[in-house]
Design a protein around this motif. Structure first.
Motif, mmCIF file in Angstrom:
data_model
loop_
_atom_site.group_PDB
_atom_site.id
_atom_site.type_symbol
_atom_site.label_atom_id
_atom_site.label_comp_id
_atom_site.label_asym_id
_atom_site.label_seq_id
_atom_site.Cartn_x
_atom_site.Cartn_y
_atom_site.Cartn_z
ATOM 1 N N ASP A 279 -55.003 8.165 -5.145
ATOM 2 C CA ASP A 279 -54.943 6.713 -5.197
ATOM 3 C C ASP A 279 -53.668 6.301 -5.315
ATOM 4 O O ASP A 279 -52.844 7.015 -6.378
ATOM 5 N N ALA A 280 -52.934 5.220 -4.694
ATOM 6 C CA ALA A 280 -51.474 5.064 -4.820
ATOM 7 C C ALA A 280 -51.549 4.333 -6.077
ATOM 8 O O ALA A 280 -50.302 4.423 -6.709
ATOM 9 N N GLY A 296 -59.469 11.171 -16.391
ATOM 10 C CA GLY A 296 -59.646 9.862 -16.501
ATOM 11 C C GLY A 296 -58.560 9.001 -15.936
ATOM 12 O O GLY A 296 -57.477 9.594 -15.269
ATOM 13 N N LEU A 297 -58.448 7.758 -15.809
ATOM 14 C CA LEU A 297 -57.314 7.071 -14.812
ATOM 15 C C LEU A 297 -56.229 6.647 -15.732
ATOM 16 O O LEU A 297 -56.018 6.378 -16.774
ATOM 17 N N ILE A 298 -55.165 6.886 -15.022
ATOM 18 C CA ILE A 298 -53.769 6.391 -15.573
ATOM 19 C C ILE A 298 -52.886 5.714 -14.393
ATOM 20 O O ILE A 298 -53.292 6.009 -13.525
ATOM 21 N N PRO A 299 -52.063 4.958 -14.988
ATOM 22 C CA PRO A 299 -51.196 4.280 -13.718
ATOM 23 C C PRO A 299 -50.547 5.376 -13.184
ATOM 24 O O PRO A 299 -49.900 6.206 -13.799
ATOM 25 N N SER A 300 -50.388 5.300 -11.744
ATOM 26 C CA SER A 300 -49.640 6.033 -11.090
ATOM 27 C C SER A 300 -47.794 5.892 -11.489
ATOM 28 O O SER A 300 -47.564 4.875 -12.215
ATOM 29 N N ARG A 301 -47.157 6.636 -11.025
ATOM 30 C CA ARG A 301 -45.708 6.591 -11.080
ATOM 31 C C ARG A 301 -45.260 5.184 -10.661
ATOM 32 O O ARG A 301 -44.573 4.212 -11.107
ATOM 33 N N ALA A 302 -45.716 4.811 -9.503
ATOM 34 C CA ALA A 302 -45.166 3.796 -8.743
ATOM 35 C C ALA A 302 -45.618 2.512 -9.277
ATOM 36 O O ALA A 302 -44.843 1.503 -9.501
ATOM 37 N N ALA A 324 -44.710 -4.757 -18.500
ATOM 38 C CA ALA A 324 -45.666 -5.843 -18.199
ATOM 39 C C ALA A 324 -46.618 -5.338 -17.370
ATOM 40 O O ALA A 324 -46.378 -4.391 -16.458
ATOM 41 N N LEU A 325 -47.660 -6.043 -17.357
ATOM 42 C CA LEU A 325 -48.983 -5.507 -16.759
ATOM 43 C C LEU A 325 -48.745 -6.248 -15.105
ATOM 44 O O LEU A 325 -49.823 -6.880 -15.056
ATOM 45 N N CYS A 326 -47.768 -5.998 -14.331
ATOM 46 C CA CYS A 326 -47.765 -6.321 -13.084
ATOM 47 C C CYS A 326 -48.063 -5.207 -12.102
ATOM 48 O O CYS A 326 -47.260 -4.196 -12.375
ATOM 49 N N SER A 327 -48.483 -5.445 -11.125
ATOM 50 C CA SER A 327 -48.798 -4.096 -10.354
ATOM 51 C C SER A 327 -48.343 -4.457 -8.895
ATOM 52 O O SER A 327 -49.117 -5.007 -8.014
ATOM 53 N N PRO A 328 -47.230 -3.915 -8.576
ATOM 54 C CA PRO A 328 -46.745 -4.349 -7.105
ATOM 55 C C PRO A 328 -47.173 -3.217 -6.034
ATOM 56 O O PRO A 328 -47.927 -2.445 -6.545
ATOM 57 N N SER A 329 -47.192 -3.770 -4.673
ATOM 58 C CA SER A 329 -47.748 -2.726 -3.842
ATOM 59 C C SER A 329 -47.157 -1.424 -3.781
ATOM 60 O O SER A 329 -46.032 -1.349 -4.099
ATOM 61 N N ALA A 330 -47.824 -0.524 -3.432
ATOM 62 C CA ALA A 330 -47.270 0.910 -3.452
ATOM 63 C C ALA A 330 -46.122 0.753 -2.069
ATOM 64 O O ALA A 330 -45.264 1.603 -2.319
ATOM 65 N N ALA A 331 -46.374 -0.063 -1.096
ATOM 66 C CA ALA A 331 -45.093 0.151 -0.080
ATOM 67 C C ALA A 331 -44.031 -0.513 -0.623
ATOM 68 O O ALA A 331 -42.679 -0.233 0.148
#
Length: 599
Positions: A279-280, A296-302, A324-331
């Protein structure tokens, strides 16, 4: 070999004979030779051979009876009809009535009757051969989490979602090590039709969770799923990557994780085993050393880098490193000025990043030149174990704010064993005094020579004082390491960029001050002299104490991802004890280092 070894396994005997022909005195060969001559090893091999031989025979082991408990009850009933006064009779009667003995018999009967196997429902007799292929999977209930966010819920080690195209409930991901993963029968993309006989058609993930919770409370030890398999989407192999976490993470405080119960909490410095990066946005991981098999789930590097960038856009001066809890797109994880951040697919809507300029550069004092370091975004660092090598001990580097006491700790560590702990002799371009000996207090060189060596990168740190150059050469550090001694350094923090290399492989310890109040009280009580004034001996001022705290926070923010350990220098004696323990670990234990250092 003597007569006592005549019955040893022939294969091991031949291997030992071949090993002796190697004619090598290495430690590995000596260890292997000793192992092959071990009587315990040969005994184990004989047991193994007998078991293998027994398994190769046609006859198998079968229980003599499968109703041992019933036989016991009949014996007790017979005993009740007769009167016997012997001690053996009383002892046997007491033994047969013990609950532990009866529990063993019940367990024996259950194994003999194979009652422990799950009972799958029968395939309907009127099933149409032209209907869609389904599979029925029955899992034994365990301690897997049951609850979560709106977008995905963990089901015995799997999460579900609503397929955007079909609107059906499908398996979103299978958690490595969970019950679903261990079964090998549930895969990402499988469509869920029923849970314990209850249809999930036209239901949301939250509705399915409610069905699962009710079924979990009422079903007897198992949960049954009817699934439409997703062909060609088998399970992925577990990764072997280990990383050091460079930030704290608490899934309960993350509103954007697909499932809070499936999250893995960790602290800065924890070693994580990344088992899946499919998962990206959300990797699967386990803490190294944990006995819990489910990942368990952890946030990816990106994802984490995007959060930190967003935080720095909002407040470029932040020094606490909170994301901050903002999640930009993987691309497009850098949230460029023309591309807003898109929400993570198959998850709750994330905080959108509006059109904003790139990360603002911060202008520092040109003498310190921390611009590059300020732009570093540490998240995870891939690591591997580095085993101690006799005669080659990693340098110990003490780094901290001026006035925090790192130089005093270095001096005290060296004083505990001057033959073992050594500080390299600094170089200088100033003139040698008549009372000085070249190579003892300083190595005296010309300014031209020192400037040339500095330009060629031969110094790990250097500076100028009253028109004269001073510095520590990398060669002097290597000379100490190669001599089998422990090199102890307390450089300026910016020297870490030159020190932390595969060539030197230092063990970096951050010397941290206590709270401002404790710092002031302890230094005043110890009559500590200020290190900020080289011209006179005086006490620290309150402003200098505050500067130590501010500088320490800034160093930790800029270079904290490089630190192996930290010591809070509240009391010098206690800090020295901690430092000695860390120094011993460096010499005796395998430790985690950047993966590039052991390749």
């Amino acid at each position: 070999m003597d007569n006592s070894t005549d019955n040893w396994d022939p294969a091991l005997t031949r291997l030992l004979s071949s090993l002796k022909e190697v004619q090598s005195d290495g430690e590995d060969v000596a260890f292997l030779s000793e192992l092959l001559q071990s009587k315990q090893l040969h005994a184990l091999v004989q047991v193994h051979n007998k078991i293998v031989a027994a398994q190769c025979k046609d006859d198998k082991f079968y229980p003599l009876l499968s109703n041992a408990m019933q036989v016991t009850l009949e014996v007790l009933e017979m005993f009740g009809e007769v009167v016997i006064s012997s001690n053996e009779y009383k002892e046997l009667l007491k033994l047969l009535q013990k609950p532990h003995f009866q529990a063993i018999l019940c367990t024996h009967d259950a194994v003999a009757q194979k009652d422990y196997y799950p009972h799958l429902p029968d395939i309907p007799a009127d099933a149409d051969d032209e209907e869609e292929t389904v599979k029925i999977v029955q899992l034994v209930k365990s301690d897997e989490p049951l609850g979560g966010a709106q977008s995905a819920e963990p089901i015995v080690g799997a999460t579900i979602k609503t397929d955007e195209e079909t609107g059906k409930i499908v398996i979103a991901r299978v958690m490595h090590g969970g019950a679903a993963d261990r079964s090998g029968l549930i895969h990402a993309g499988d469509e869920v039709i029923e849970v314990n006989g209850i249809s999930v058609e036209n239901k949301s993930p939250a509705d399915v969770l409610s069905i699962l919770v009710r079924s979990n409370q009422s079903s007897e030890g198992t949960i049954t799923f009817k699934l439409v398999p997703s062909f060609g989407k088998g399970g992925s192999r577990e990764s072997k990557v280990r990383v050091r976490a460079l930030f704290h993470y608490n899934s309960a405080e993350d509103p954007y994780i697909p499932c809070k119960e499936a999250g893995l909490n960790f602290k800065k410095g924890d070693i994580l085993h990344i088992v899946s990066q499919d998962d990206a946005y959300w990797w699967q991981a386990r803490r190294e050393g944990d006995r819990v098999m489910r990942a368990g789930l952890i946030p990816s590097r990106a994802l984490q880098e995007g959060r930190i960038i967003h935080e720095r856009q909002i407040d470029p001066q932040t020094l606490d490193g909170k994301a901050a809890l903002c999640s930009p797109s993987a691309a497009n994880s850098d949230c460029g000025p023309k591309t807003p951040c898109s929400p993570t697919p198959n998850a709750t809507a994330l905080l959108p990043c509006k059109s904003t300029p790139k990360v603002k550069k911060i202008i520092y004092d040109i003498k310190e030149n921390d611009d590059f370091d300020r732009e570093m975004i540490p998240t995870y660092e891939e690591v591997a174990r580095l085993y101690p090598r006799p005669g080659l001990i990693r340098p110990i580097v003490l780094v901290g704010a001026p006035g925090v006491g790192r130089n005093e700790l270095r001096r005290r560590l060296v004083a505990t064993d001057p033959e073992k702990y050594v500080t390299p002799v600094p170089y200088t371009s100033r003139a040698q005094k008549t009372s000085e000996q070249n190579g003892k207090e300083y190595v005296f060189v010309t300014r031209e020579k020192m400037e040339q060596d500095i330009s060629e990168g031969k110094f790990i740190e250097h500076g100028e004082y009253k028109g004269n150059l001073y510095g520590t050469s990398a060669e002097s550090v290597e000379t100490i390491v190669n001599s089998g001694r422990v090199c102890v350094l307390s450089p300026h923090w910016q020297a870490l960029k030159m020190l932390r290399t595969p060539r030197l492989r230092p063990y970096i310890i951050f010397i941290k001050p206590p709270s401002l109040k404790t710092l002031s009280e302890t230094r005043t009580a110890a009559n500590a002299r200020s290190t900020f004034d080289k011209e006179s001996s005086r006490a620290f001022t309150e402003e200098e104490f505050a500067d130590i705290i501010r500088s320490s926070n800034r160093i930790n923010f800029l270079y904290g991802y490089m630190f192996d350990e930290e010591i809070v220098n509240e009391d010098l004696a206690t800090a020295l004890t901690q430092l000695l323990k860390m120094a011993w670990r460096v010499q005796s234990e395998p430790l985690w280092v950047p993966a590039a250092w052991v390749q």
